[in-house]
Design a protein around this motif. Structure first.
Motif: not given
Length: 264
Positions: A151-154, A166-171
């Motif tokens: 993960m990047d800092e943002e 918050v949705t962290v990732m979809s796939g």
């Protein structure tokens, strides 16, 4: 009935519960023979700690409770030695080449446990009537359990500071378990039941108010629609794992050992 001699790989949050129950005789037809772990366990385990090579000589069933890497590194060797293998870290099976090799290896047999999710038996039954046209899994966990090295800092900052889901990732079920190897084995388990990694859409959600880990499965086909939701307390020693997971492994062990009266 022959007693299954069990070697347990991993003495963590899952392995400790499984091994302690086996040693106490709580799974009729199965006995804990040894524990395999890359750390010295001393007297903490209720059975001898052995290297895998020696375990394969003494056991007829190996239970994996140590992560996807063990499945990749040792799965074929276990099966080719004529020893059965029960896999808890189903996320490793998103590697279709590995999954194919495990299914064709032997003479040992490979089994998978459903872990923290239910309804897989019904999805398999429904699949027998024809393909499911839409399958979606939403997994919700505490933000700290979802942070990953890639993960990047943002994104890390969003996880640390969010006050709402918050949705962290979809796939798809092909993508997600690779990105979250300790948190999303459920996605691979659903895909195994459905029979298609790409057919299962997955949303990973971080929720700072998530006292429970939740998994919601929604599936639709020409023959019907299905919705399953489970909410588990996370394991205190490893919040990425739900408390129910080792008990799902024990249930699978009971079925393999031939315990009667079970719903299969």
């Amino acid at each position: 009935m022959n007693t299954r001699t069990v070697g347990l790989i991993g003495w963590g949050a899952i392995g400790r519960v499984v091994g302690t129950a086996l040693a106490a005789g709580e799974v009729p037809g199965a006995r804990l023979e040894c524990v395999i772990d890359n750390r010295p366990l001393g007297d903490s385990a209720p059975a001898p700690q052995l290297p895998l090579e020696e375990a394969l000589e003494r056991c007829d069933l190996i239970v994996e409770a140590a992560g996807q890497g063990v499945v990749r590194e040792c799965g074929e060797r276990i099966l080719d030695a004529g020893v059965d293998l029960l896999i808890a870290s189903t996320g490793a099976l998103t590697d279709e080449d590995l999954a194919k090799r495990l299914r064709t290896a032997g003479p040992g047999r490979v089994y998978f446990t459903g872990g923290a999710v239910g309804g897989l038996d019904l999805l398999q039954a429904a699949r027998g009537m024809g393909p499911l046209t839409e399958v979606r899994l939403t997994t919700t966990k505490l933000p700290a359990t979802l942070e990953q090295p890639w993960m990047d800092e943002e994104l890390k900052q969003r996880l640390h500071t969010t006050t709402e889901p918050v949705t962290v990732m979809s796939g798809t079920a092909r993508d997600i378990p690779v990105k979250f190897p300790k948190s999303t084995n459920v996605a691979a388990s659903v895909a195994l039941a459905v029979g298609d990694l790409d057919a299962v859409r997955v949303d990973v959600v971080a929720d700072p108010a998530a006292h429970h880990t939740s998994h919601t499965i929604e599936a639709t086909g020409a023959h019907g629609s299905y919705r399953f939701e489970v909410r588990h307390l996370p394991d205190p020693s490893n919040p990425a794992t739900s408390q129910v997971v080792p008990h799902a492994v024990l249930r699978s062990l009971g079925a393999i050992a031939g315990r009667g009266g079970q719903i299969l």
